[in-house]
Enzyme design. Structure first.
Site, short mmCIF file in Angstrom:
data_model
loop_
_atom_site.label_atom_id
_atom_site.label_comp_id
_atom_site.label_asym_id
_atom_site.label_seq_id
_atom_site.Cartn_x
_atom_site.Cartn_y
_atom_site.Cartn_z
N ARG A 13 0.81 -1.22 0.00
CA ARG A 13 0.00 0.00 0.00
C ARG A 13 0.85 1.27 0.00
O ARG A 13 0.44 2.28 -0.57
CB ARG A 13 -0.98 -0.01 1.17
CG ARG A 13 -0.38 -0.22 2.54
CD ARG A 13 -1.45 -0.31 3.61
NE ARG A 13 -0.86 -0.56 4.92
CZ ARG A 13 -1.42 -0.16 6.05
NH1 ARG A 13 -2.56 0.49 6.04
NH2 ARG A 13 -0.83 -0.43 7.20
N SER A 40 -5.93 4.31 5.31
CA SER A 40 -5.61 2.89 5.36
C SER A 40 -4.99 2.40 4.06
O SER A 40 -4.06 1.58 4.07
CB SER A 40 -6.86 2.07 5.68
OG SER A 40 -7.35 2.38 6.96
N GLU A 61 -19.90 2.98 -1.65
CA GLU A 61 -19.16 2.30 -2.70
C GLU A 61 -19.93 2.19 -4.01
O GLU A 61 -19.35 2.28 -5.10
CB GLU A 61 -18.73 0.91 -2.22
CG GLU A 61 -17.67 0.92 -1.12
CD GLU A 61 -18.26 1.11 0.26
OE1 GLU A 61 -17.48 1.26 1.22
OE2 GLU A 61 -19.51 1.11 0.38
N PHE A 86 -15.27 -4.47 0.32
CA PHE A 86 -16.31 -3.52 -0.05
C PHE A 86 -16.43 -3.37 -1.56
O PHE A 86 -17.53 -3.27 -2.11
CB PHE A 86 -16.03 -2.16 0.59
CG PHE A 86 -15.82 -2.22 2.07
CD1 PHE A 86 -16.41 -3.21 2.84
CD2 PHE A 86 -15.02 -1.28 2.71
CE1 PHE A 86 -16.21 -3.28 4.21
CE2 PHE A 86 -14.82 -1.33 4.08
CZ PHE A 86 -15.42 -2.32 4.83
N ARG A 170 -2.34 -5.77 3.19
CA ARG A 170 -2.10 -4.71 4.16
C ARG A 170 -0.67 -4.68 4.68
O ARG A 170 -0.04 -3.62 4.76
CB ARG A 170 -3.06 -4.87 5.35
CG ARG A 170 -2.81 -3.88 6.47
CD ARG A 170 -3.66 -4.21 7.69
NE ARG A 170 -3.49 -3.22 8.75
CZ ARG A 170 -2.52 -3.23 9.65
NH1 ARG A 170 -1.61 -4.21 9.62
NH2 ARG A 170 -2.43 -2.30 10.58
#
Length: 316
Positions: A13, A40, A61, A86, A170
């Site tokens: 990320r 995030s 979304e 999502f 992540r």
């Protein structure tokens, strides 16, 4: 024997956010569309340094992907960024009808994919996203193994005209590829040669596949590792070649065993080269929130579990 895995680790990320900022500064057509998760997913760097290219959609979304459809229809290139859970489940109708069917140039990036989402809870985990996106016509589905491959995939996606889904993790992962690595759509990458069995892996599970293969090599077993960064289109020729060479395939992914890489490989083998195989992934179970190692052990994705599966397979 030196490991194929670097001791240095980087998060996907962080590289993703830096590269997306660069794209937004270099290309007037690139816009970043956020679902209220910029901190995030690390695209907050765009909001801070190039705010005119950053569009905040909030926790909505479905609307976010509709907006991306409209932007792409005018000739712009939107990058829709949120968590994989999502993106793949809350907005699937908009993705199918407004992006995939008209084959629009929208780049969709699902962060926090798989099991290891930093104790955010099971609602934030995504074990079905590969299966969902893989089922959509016109959709390209990619899963990088390290931060180097993330940037290479993004460079491909930027030049490619059509919808692309990229699955990101992540936490930090070991560096596998050199900076001169050339990502090619629809092409697998042989990371380790072997003669007894082939592990075909994708995304975050590739570094664990390498660890398992190196562990088993110390026991005298010759295990090949074939990394599959492009899940759709899939490198069918590489799958068949691996089956011919070793005679046994084990697929590995941080995803459900249904509909993902394992299913794609099984389809190729059934139609072209019937071969004994095993699928490593989350079985027919709902996930839960827990520390990383506990999740990997419980759901059968750990290095030790992979090694056990291979030992048993080779004894049959």
């Amino acid at each position: 024997m030196a490991s194929l895995l670097s001791e240095r680790k980087e998060t996907m990320r962080d590289i993703f956010g830096e590269t997306l900022l660069q794209f937004s500064q270099e290309d007037e057509k690139v816009y970043i569309v956020d679902g209220d998760l910029a901190n995030s997913t690390k695209i907050d760097i765009v909001a801070m340094e190039n705010p005119q290219k950053f569009l905040q959609m909030g926790i909505a979304e479905q609307n976010m992907l509709s907006v991306c459809s409209g932007l792409a229809a005018t000739g712009l290139q939107p990058w829709a960024v949120t968590f994989a859970a999502f993106l793949s489940k809350r907005a699937i109708d908009q993705i199918q009808v407004q992006i995939a069917q008209p084959n629009l140039n929208v780049k969709m990036v699902g962060g926090y994919s798989g099991l290891l989402t930093g104790l955010t809870g099971k609602t934030h985990q995504s074990l079905e996203d590969i299966a969902i996106f893989r089922s959509l016509a016109n959709m390209t589905v990619l899963a990088p193994a390290d931060s180097v491959e993330v940037k290479k995939m993004m460079e491909f996606a930027r030049e490619y005209d059509g919808p692309v889904y990229i699955r990101l993790a992540r936490d930090p992962y070991p560096i596998i590829f050199n900076e001169d690595y050339n990502f090619q759509i629809g092409k697998a990458v042989y990371l380790k040669e072997g003669t007894d069995l082939t592990i075909i892996s994708t995304g975050t599970q590739t570094s664990r596949a390498i660890e398992a293969a190196e562990l088993l090599q110390e026991e005298g077993l010759s295990i090949a590792v074939l990394h599959m960064p492009s899940i759709k289109p899939l490198d069918e020729a590489a799958v068949v070649k691996a089956a011919e060479k070793t005679g046994y395939i084990v697929t590995a992914e941080e995803h459900s065993i249904y509909g993902g890489l394992g299913s794609a490989v099984a389809e190729v083998l059934a139609e072209n080269k019937p071969t004994p195989m095993q699928r490593i992934g989350v079985k027919d179970l709902n996930s839960e929130s827990a520390p990383n190692e506990e999740l990997l052990n419980k759901y059968g994705l750990s290095v030790s579990h992979m090694a056990d599966v291979i030992r048993i397979a080779l004894k049959k």
